[in-house]
Design a protein around this motif. Structure first.
Motif, PDB file in Angstrom:
ATOM      1  N   ALA A   1       0.948  -1.226  -0.047  1.00  0.00           N
ATOM      2  CA  ALA A   1      -0.086  -0.113   0.030  1.00  0.00           C
ATOM      3  C   ALA A   1       0.862   1.126   0.007  1.00  0.00           C
ATOM      4  CB  ALA A   1      -0.942   0.114   1.279  1.00  0.00           C
ATOM      5  N   SER A   2       0.541   2.415  -0.751  1.00  0.00           N
ATOM      6  CA  SER A   2       1.068   3.558  -0.827  1.00  0.00           C
ATOM      7  C   SER A   2       0.234   4.765  -0.759  1.00  0.00           C
ATOM      8  CB  SER A   2       1.900   3.623  -2.012  1.00  0.00           C
ATOM      9  OG  SER A   2       2.335   4.843  -2.500  1.00  0.00           O
ATOM     10  N   GLN A   3       0.632   5.879   0.103  1.00  0.00           N
ATOM     11  CA  GLN A   3      -0.378   6.891   0.065  1.00  0.00           C
ATOM     12  C   GLN A   3       0.481   8.043  -0.491  1.00  0.00           C
ATOM     13  OE1 GLN A   3      -1.447   8.181   4.160  1.00  0.00           O
ATOM     14  NE2 GLN A   3      -2.263  10.090   3.450  1.00  0.00           N
ATOM     15  N   ARG A   4       0.441   8.163  -1.665  1.00  0.00           N
ATOM     16  CA  ARG A   4       1.286   9.234  -2.388  1.00  0.00           C
ATOM     17  C   ARG A   4       0.541   9.958  -3.505  1.00  0.00           C
ATOM     18  NH1 ARG A   4       6.520   8.775  -2.775  1.00  0.00           N
ATOM     19  NH2 ARG A   4       6.625  10.560  -3.578  1.00  0.00           N
ATOM     20  N   ASP A   5       0.806  11.076  -3.866  1.00  0.00           N
ATOM     21  CA  ASP A   5       0.248  11.754  -4.937  1.00  0.00           C
ATOM     22  C   ASP A   5       0.780  10.836  -6.320  1.00  0.00           C
ATOM     23  OD1 ASP A   5       1.146  13.750  -7.668  1.00  0.00           O
ATOM     24  OD2 ASP A   5      -0.640  14.395  -6.461  1.00  0.00           O
ATOM     25  N   ALA A   6      -0.218  10.565  -7.152  1.00  0.00           N
ATOM     26  CA  ALA A   6       0.057   9.469  -8.082  1.00  0.00           C
ATOM     27  C   ALA A   6       1.082  10.239  -9.126  1.00  0.00           C
ATOM     28  CB  ALA A   6      -1.153   9.070  -8.791  1.00  0.00           C
ATOM     29  N   SER A   7       0.998  11.429  -9.392  1.00  0.00           N
ATOM     30  CA  SER A   7       1.900  11.971 -10.303  1.00  0.00           C
ATOM     31  C   SER A   7       3.504  11.856  -9.743  1.00  0.00           C
ATOM     32  CB  SER A   7       1.434  13.320 -10.670  1.00  0.00           C
ATOM     33  OG  SER A   7       0.193  13.225 -11.343  1.00  0.00           O
ATOM     34  N   MET A   8       3.450  12.462  -8.728  1.00  0.00           N
ATOM     35  CA  MET A   8       4.727  12.782  -7.810  1.00  0.00           C
ATOM     36  C   MET A   8       5.294  11.277  -7.845  1.00  0.00           C
ATOM     37  SD  MET A   8       5.267  15.761  -7.905  1.00  0.00           S
ATOM     38  CE  MET A   8       6.911  15.485  -6.903  1.00  0.00           C
ATOM     39  N   LEU A   9       4.524  10.162  -7.395  1.00  0.00           N
ATOM     40  CA  LEU A   9       5.162   8.767  -7.516  1.00  0.00           C
ATOM     41  C   LEU A   9       5.849   8.191  -8.838  1.00  0.00           C
ATOM     42  CD1 LEU A   9       5.542   6.133  -6.019  1.00  0.00           C
ATOM     43  CD2 LEU A   9       3.184   5.584  -6.406  1.00  0.00           C
ATOM     44  N   MET A  10       5.170   8.583  -9.875  1.00  0.00           N
ATOM     45  CA  MET A  10       5.342   8.228 -11.099  1.00  0.00           C
ATOM     46  C   MET A  10       6.722   9.014 -11.562  1.00  0.00           C
ATOM     47  SD  MET A  10       1.920   7.253 -13.250  1.00  0.00           S
ATOM     48  CE  MET A  10       0.983   8.605 -12.804  1.00  0.00           C
ATOM     49  N   TYR A  11       6.705  10.341 -11.390  1.00  0.00           N
ATOM     50  CA  TYR A  11       7.793  11.075 -11.985  1.00  0.00           C
ATOM     51  C   TYR A  11       9.127  10.587 -11.160  1.00  0.00           C
ATOM     52  CZ  TYR A  11       5.261  14.609 -14.393  1.00  0.00           C
ATOM     53  OH  TYR A  11       4.402  15.518 -15.165  1.00  0.00           O
ATOM     54  N   GLU A  12       9.052  10.065  -9.736  1.00  0.00           N
ATOM     55  CA  GLU A  12      10.170   9.567  -9.318  1.00  0.00           C
ATOM     56  C   GLU A  12      10.558   8.452  -9.447  1.00  0.00           C
ATOM     57  OE1 GLU A  12       9.082   9.595  -4.959  1.00  0.00           O
ATOM     58  OE2 GLU A  12       8.826  11.712  -4.841  1.00  0.00           O
ATOM     59  N   MET A  13       9.901   7.672 -10.381  1.00  0.00           N
ATOM     60  CA  MET A  13      10.134   6.516 -10.903  1.00  0.00           C
ATOM     61  C   MET A  13      10.535   6.403 -12.367  1.00  0.00           C
ATOM     62  SD  MET A  13      10.072   4.881  -8.206  1.00  0.00           S
ATOM     63  CE  MET A  13      10.144   2.914  -8.380  1.00  0.00           C
ATOM     64  N   ARG A  14      11.043   7.476 -12.979  1.00  0.00           N
ATOM     65  CA  ARG A  14      11.289   7.559 -14.266  1.00  0.00           C
ATOM     66  C   ARG A  14      12.563   7.070 -14.807  1.00  0.00           C
ATOM     67  NH1 ARG A  14      10.924  14.059 -15.048  1.00  0.00           N
ATOM     68  NH2 ARG A  14      12.186  13.824 -13.028  1.00  0.00           N
ATOM     69  N   GLY A  15      13.649   6.762 -13.787  1.00  0.00           N
ATOM     70  CA  GLY A  15      14.732   6.185 -14.003  1.00  0.00           C
ATOM     71  C   GLY A  15      14.547   4.842 -14.823  1.00  0.00           C
ATOM     72  N   LYS A  16      15.454   4.572 -15.657  1.00  0.00           N
ATOM     73  CA  LYS A  16      15.505   3.122 -16.465  1.00  0.00           C
ATOM     74  C   LYS A  16      15.287   1.837 -15.641  1.00  0.00           C
ATOM     75  CE  LYS A  16      17.595   5.098 -20.571  1.00  0.00           C
ATOM     76  NZ  LYS A  16      18.503   4.913 -21.859  1.00  0.00           N
ATOM     77  N   LYS A  17      16.027   2.071 -14.533  1.00  0.00           N
ATOM     78  CA  LYS A  17      16.092   0.847 -13.538  1.00  0.00           C
ATOM     79  C   LYS A  17      14.694   0.892 -12.831  1.00  0.00           C
ATOM     80  CE  LYS A  17      20.941   0.202 -13.962  1.00  0.00           C
ATOM     81  NZ  LYS A  17      22.344  -0.004 -12.992  1.00  0.00           N
ATOM     82  N   ASP A  18      14.283   1.912 -12.321  1.00  0.00           N
ATOM     83  CA  ASP A  18      12.924   2.113 -11.590  1.00  0.00           C
ATOM     84  C   ASP A  18      11.675   1.889 -12.299  1.00  0.00           C
ATOM     85  OD1 ASP A  18      15.135   2.491  -9.793  1.00  0.00           O
ATOM     86  OD2 ASP A  18      15.062   4.572 -10.050  1.00  0.00           O
ATOM     87  N   ARG A  19      11.560   2.072 -13.640  1.00  0.00           N
ATOM     88  CA  ARG A  19      10.184   2.004 -14.152  1.00  0.00           C
ATOM     89  C   ARG A  19       9.352   0.812 -13.752  1.00  0.00           C
ATOM     90  NH1 ARG A  19      12.460   4.188 -20.094  1.00  0.00           N
ATOM     91  NH2 ARG A  19      12.781   6.351 -19.328  1.00  0.00           N
ATOM     92  N   TYR A  20       8.113   0.882 -14.137  1.00  0.00           N
ATOM     93  CA  TYR A  20       7.284  -0.189 -13.764  1.00  0.00           C
ATOM     94  C   TYR A  20       6.825  -1.029 -15.296  1.00  0.00           C
ATOM     95  CZ  TYR A  20       6.003   1.870  -9.328  1.00  0.00           C
ATOM     96  OH  TYR A  20       6.274   2.389  -7.984  1.00  0.00           O
ATOM     97  N   ASP A  21       6.579  -2.117 -14.968  1.00  0.00           N
ATOM     98  CA  ASP A  21       6.210  -2.990 -16.210  1.00  0.00           C
ATOM     99  C   ASP A  21       4.674  -2.729 -16.529  1.00  0.00           C
ATOM    100  OD1 ASP A  21       8.857  -4.540 -16.582  1.00  0.00           O
ATOM    101  OD2 ASP A  21       8.262  -5.097 -14.485  1.00  0.00           O
ATOM    102  N   VAL A  22       4.066  -2.555 -15.697  1.00  0.00           N
ATOM    103  CA  VAL A  22       2.718  -2.212 -16.119  1.00  0.00           C
ATOM    104  C   VAL A  22       1.969  -0.797 -15.150  1.00  0.00           C
ATOM    105  CG1 VAL A  22       0.194  -3.087 -15.981  1.00  0.00           C
ATOM    106  CG2 VAL A  22       2.079  -4.807 -16.471  1.00  0.00           C
ATOM    107  N   ILE A  23       1.566  -0.123 -15.578  1.00  0.00           N
ATOM    108  CA  ILE A  23       0.655   1.125 -14.911  1.00  0.00           C
ATOM    109  C   ILE A  23      -0.660   1.270 -15.459  1.00  0.00           C
ATOM    110  CG2 ILE A  23       0.868   3.638 -14.603  1.00  0.00           C
ATOM    111  CD1 ILE A  23       3.684   3.682 -15.016  1.00  0.00           C
ATOM    112  N   ASP A  24      -1.386   1.295 -14.196  1.00  0.00           N
ATOM    113  CA  ASP A  24      -3.062   1.132 -14.317  1.00  0.00           C
ATOM    114  C   ASP A  24      -3.422   2.379 -13.893  1.00  0.00           C
ATOM    115  OD1 ASP A  24      -5.998   0.679 -13.797  1.00  0.00           O
ATOM    116  OD2 ASP A  24      -5.335  -1.166 -14.876  1.00  0.00           O
TER     117      ASP A  24
END
Length: 628
Positions: A209-232
């Motif tokens: 579970a995570s309580q974050r702003d969705a945009s900020m969470l995704m911006y922080e995971m922009r690195g090539k090694k941190d990206r998600y395989d699936v985003i819904d």
């Protein structure tokens, strides 16, 4: 409530009760349980015992394999009509995981599937060759991944706006080959509920579970090694604020799933608002539902192009009050240059509804050399050649195919071969069957009833109209977006010739037609094509012939979009009353001033109004006297 002790994604901190707030190491460096291919491994069909008790007022809702706790005071957390959306998402993500894990040497195991889903014989022969090569070479047996197990080399999934976490829990329980599922929501109450549901379903080893702003969470995971395989992304209303972050946070070749429920904006009710959100002007037309799909694809492709990325649509469906798109996101500067030639403007006649598409760019191939230039146009004159009326200009929209038919066939084969897996399997099978029958290279569609309404004649049977186009040498198909849709490569002139031929056998009263009406212009022109209305066998597609469930069936009253959640939770008690008051308010407008706003005020409903039975909304003394 016991805190969760599940590993977190890097830089994802939770600050809610019931969720571990200790910083966790990155997932890639955390110790993971290896896959156990032995038959002694726990089967996914085993039900996990609930680990949390019900709080006062909570209820349990079961969908798929998930049992979700819901506060009964807040009905907006769960919409049963969206079960189709969640079932379809699980089916698509499962097939995506099957493809991705096969490249990593892992075979996914789906409960209920007797054997691997084979789409064509070439795939089957290829697999047999690979298996024989492995046996001869003495390689290790194929590693398998089952549902509910944490896969070492599995997919990382993010649900940016999870609410109760139902979709994420279903991912953890029904989709094999996952390494982690992050269920995020900005609301502290929702995040706490996600944590409880993860415990209740026994998936804390997969779901965080995570309580974050969705945009900020995704911006922080922009690195090539941190990206998600699936985003819904399944927000309430428009997903526009999250698209820029999403196209950056999804990995190379990753899957991006987006839901839009602001259909009023995308269907032409507010073109200026649509442009501000998606960079495209929507127009009111019969093909508005497919145009909405192409608007969101245009917006995704445009935002991805800023970062030298591009999209490849896998499946895009329009379902009544919302649309759902599944796209792959790739990186490549050379392919991004093709973006302009994939977008198109729409010229729509306001009189007869004929439309033409104008590509924004031109791509010319000369051997190994590709030349990009500006497109030439426009494709229409100042007035419509059929009815003499002006044109509306809409778009730009996505002008390429909406679906990857080979991928859709894999999903369809998996769902039809395992119908007990999803509660809405019949409808998924019907809709995907229609998708595979659609013409890939024909954007937008006409409707037979609108063509008939334009010339004021009776509506020809769908099979006869389709047969007339087939006899004329044109291709034709139905569309999943509309029951009466007609996708064809025939130009508008041929369609109106067919209608002219039909009108000759079903004449209208020409003397009643206005000289400026589209019907007068169209019917006073002799047809060049002599249509044949003899029914052909290929005019009736397989999905229609098999009587598949292709469109939404009304499951309950007021089954459309639910109200937006209040800050304190819950829905207003007079919501249904306000809905009834708003019905047909434009069709049956009140012109008598004495009847305006004559319904009781809010105080009257609570029994506090001093006017008693004479109560009216405004409490205007003159109006009250007139009503007496």
């Amino acid at each position: 409530m016991e805190p969760l002790r599940a590993p977190q994604d890097p830089q994802v901190n939770t600050t809610l009760s019931g969720v571990d707030t200790k910083p966790q190491p990155p997932t890639s460096g955390a110790p993971m349980e290896g896959l156990n291919p032995s038959p002694a491994a726990s089967t996914p069909d085993q039900e996990m015992p609930p680990t949390t008790g019900l709080l006062p007022g909570e209820t349990v809702v079961r969908e798929g394999k998930a049992a979700i706790l819901f506060p009964s005071a807040n009905e907006v957390f769960y919409n049963p009509v969206q079960e189709f959306n969640r079932d379809l998402t699980c089916a698509v993500v499962t097939e995506f995981a099957r493809e991705q894990m096969a490249r990593r040497g892992v075979k996914v195991v789906v409960p209920g599937e007797k054997e691997r889903v084979v789409v064509n014989l070439a795939d089957e022969k290829k697999e047999e060759t690979e298996m024989q090569t492995g046996e001869e070479g003495g390689e290790e047996p194929v590693v398998t991944a089952s549902v509910g197990e944490r896969c070492k080399n599995g997919l990382r999934v993010l649900e940016g706006l999870a609410a109760s976490g139902l979709r994420s829990v279903r991912f953890a329980l029904e989709v094999p080959g996952l390494r982690s599922v992050t269920a995020n929501d900005f609301s502290s109450k929702a995040a706490a509920l996600i944590a409880r549901n993860a415990q209740h379903n026994g998936v804390t080893h997969l779901l965080q579970a995570s309580q974050r702003d969705a945009s900020m969470l995704m911006y922080e995971m922009r690195g090539k090694k941190d990206r998600y395989d699936v985003i819904d992304l399944d927000p309430y209303g428009s997903p526009a604020p999250f698209l820029d972050a999403a196209v950056q946070a999804v990995g190379e070749g990753g899957l991006l799933c987006v839901t839009c429920t602001d259909m009023a904006v995308m269907a032409g009710n507010s073109g200026e608002t649509c442009y501000s959100k998606y960079g495209s002007v929507s127009i009111k037309a019969k093909y508005c539902h497919e145009m909405a799909l192409r608007i969101i694809l245009h917006s995704l492709d445009q935002r991805a192009g800023v970062y030298q990325r591009y999209i490849h649509p896998l499946l895009c469906v329009s379902v009544d009050f919302y649309i759902r798109v599944f796209v792959r996101v790739h990186t490549g500067q050379a392919m991004v240059k093709n973006s302009a030639s994939k977008q198109a403007l729409v010229y729509n006649c306001v009189g007869c509804g004929s439309f033409h598409l104008q590509r924004l760019g031109k791509r010319t191939t000369q051997g190994n050399h590709i030349k990009y230039s500006a497109a030439t146009g426009p494709p229409v004159g100042a007035e419509c050649e059929h009815c003499g009326h002006r044109h509306q200009l809409g778009g730009p929209i996505w002008g390429e195919a909406l679906h990857d038919v080979s991928f859709v066939q894999k999903v369809l084969s998996a769902v039809s071969g395992n119908p007990s897996r999803f509660g809405t399997a019949r409808r998924i099978e019907g809709m995907l069957s229609m998708v595979t029958e659609e013409l890939e290279d024909v954007p937008l569609y006409y409707t037979v009833d609108n063509l008939s309404s334009t010339v004021h004649c009776s509506t020809p049977p769908l099979l006869q109209f389709r047969s007339a186009l087939l006899h004329a040498g044109h291709r034709v198909s139905l569309s999943h977006a509309c029951k009466n849709a007609l996708k064809t490569d025939a130009p508008p002139r041929v369609l109106w010739d067919v209608m002219r031929c039909w009108e000759k056998s079903n004449p209208v009263k020409r003397d009643r037609l206005s000289e400026s009406s589209p019907a007068h212009h169209i019917l006073n022109t002799e047809p060049i094509l002599q249509a044949c209305f003899d029914v052909r066998e290929d005019a009736n597609p397989q999905s229609r012939r098999r009587h598949l469930t292709r469109f939404q069936e009304n499951p309950e009253p007021f089954w459309g979009p639910k109200a937006r959640a209040n800050a304190g939770g819950g829905i207003s008690s007079d919501l249904e009353d306000r809905r009834k008051q708003g019905q047909n308010k434009r069709k049956n407008q009140i012109t008598d001033a004495t009847q305006l706003k004559s319904f009781p005020c809010k105080r009257f409903r609570k029994g506090k109004c001093t006017h008693g039975e004479k109560c009216c909304y405004s409490h205007d003394l003159e109006q009250t006297d007139q009503m007496e």
